[in-house]
Design a protein around this motif. Structure first.
Motif, short mmCIF file in Angstrom:
data_model
loop_
_atom_site.label_atom_id
_atom_site.label_comp_id
_atom_site.label_asym_id
_atom_site.label_seq_id
_atom_site.Cartn_x
_atom_site.Cartn_y
_atom_site.Cartn_z
N ARG A 84 10.49 -38.45 -40.79
CA ARG A 84 9.47 -39.10 -39.94
C ARG A 84 9.87 -39.04 -38.46
N ALA A 85 11.17 -39.11 -38.20
CA ALA A 85 11.65 -39.04 -36.81
C ALA A 85 11.76 -37.60 -36.31
N GLY A 86 11.43 -36.62 -37.16
CA GLY A 86 11.48 -35.22 -36.76
C GLY A 86 12.87 -34.62 -36.77
N ARG A 87 13.81 -35.31 -37.36
CA ARG A 87 15.19 -34.83 -37.33
C ARG A 87 15.45 -33.69 -38.32
N ASP A 88 14.49 -33.43 -39.20
CA ASP A 88 14.61 -32.29 -40.10
C ASP A 88 14.46 -30.97 -39.34
N ARG A 89 14.02 -31.03 -38.08
CA ARG A 89 13.94 -29.81 -37.26
C ARG A 89 15.32 -29.42 -36.73
N GLN A 90 16.29 -30.34 -36.80
CA GLN A 90 17.62 -30.07 -36.28
C GLN A 90 18.62 -29.73 -37.37
N ALA A 91 18.23 -29.95 -38.64
CA ALA A 91 19.18 -29.75 -39.74
C ALA A 91 18.45 -29.56 -41.05
N ALA A 92 19.14 -28.95 -42.00
CA ALA A 92 18.67 -28.95 -43.38
C ALA A 92 19.06 -30.30 -43.98
N LEU A 93 18.10 -31.00 -44.57
CA LEU A 93 18.36 -32.30 -45.17
C LEU A 93 18.36 -32.17 -46.68
#
Length: 199
Positions: A84-93
């Motif tokens: 939701r915070a868009g942090r999946d654009r910086q890493a593979a989760l």
């Protein structure tokens, strides 16, 4: 609060939606800790117990576009907040257990663990698994945005020597799991222990 997986998941699931709002000022502490770990462009880094992903942006910045950033957490609600915070654009989760990581041996240069160690049900075994996925000479950073005394006070507890993060306990624990403690800082505004993977 080390315990079984169900307890850890229950604890964090109940807090996931408000986690970032509850700790809005931790960003600079995360960035400073990441800067001290010694990441280089192109490195592969694992954020173990990544939660809502507050370390992912500074980790991505440190390793650059050619680096690899993987965030792993046991609690789906925390990972959902990271998305939701868009942090999946910086890493593979990945939803995974640090006791059995879905990563190849010696595949990462650095493991970053914010608030991780006190939630490990089997600390020595879990730290050995983190060592397994780290290349020899790679590093482990155990971090918290406030120190042990401040954290104990926040929870209305007295600081005790049986805390896993106390240096006399942490050093031999790490050594038993193939890590050698390089630096240790326990201050009001942060906790950061950095270890190197032996062998």
């Amino acid at each position: 609060m080390a315990g079984d997986h169900a307890h850890v998941q229950e604890f964090f699931a109940a807090r996931a939606a408000d986690w970032d709002r509850k700790f809005p000022d931790d960003g600079p502490a995360f960035a400073a800790a990441v800067a001290e770990v010694g990441l280089s462009p192109g490195d592969a880094v694992l954020d173990a117990g990544c939660g809502t992903g507050r370390a992912l942006a500074p980790l991505r910045e440190a390793v650059g576009p050619t680096g690899v950033v993987v965030g792993v957490d046991l609690t789906p609600e925390m990972l959902a907040q990271a998305v939701r915070a868009g942090r999946d654009r910086q890493a593979a989760l990945l939803r995974a257990d640090v006791a059995r990581l879905p990563l190849a041996s010696a595949s990462v240069d650095v493991v970053f663990g914010a608030g991780l160690i006190s939630h490990l049900p089997q600390p020595a075994e879990n730290l050995r698994e983190l060592a397994r996925v780290t290349r020899p000479g790679g590093r482990l950073a155990l971090f918290h945005p406030i120190g042990r005394a401040a954290l104990a006070a926040r929870h209305g507890r007295t600081l005790t020597d049986d805390d896993l993060r106390a240096e006399p306990r942490l050093r031999p624990l790490l050594a038993s799991a193939n890590w050698r403690l390089l630096s240790y800082a326990d201050e009001d505004e942060r906790f950061l222990a950095v270890a190197v993977r032996e062998g």
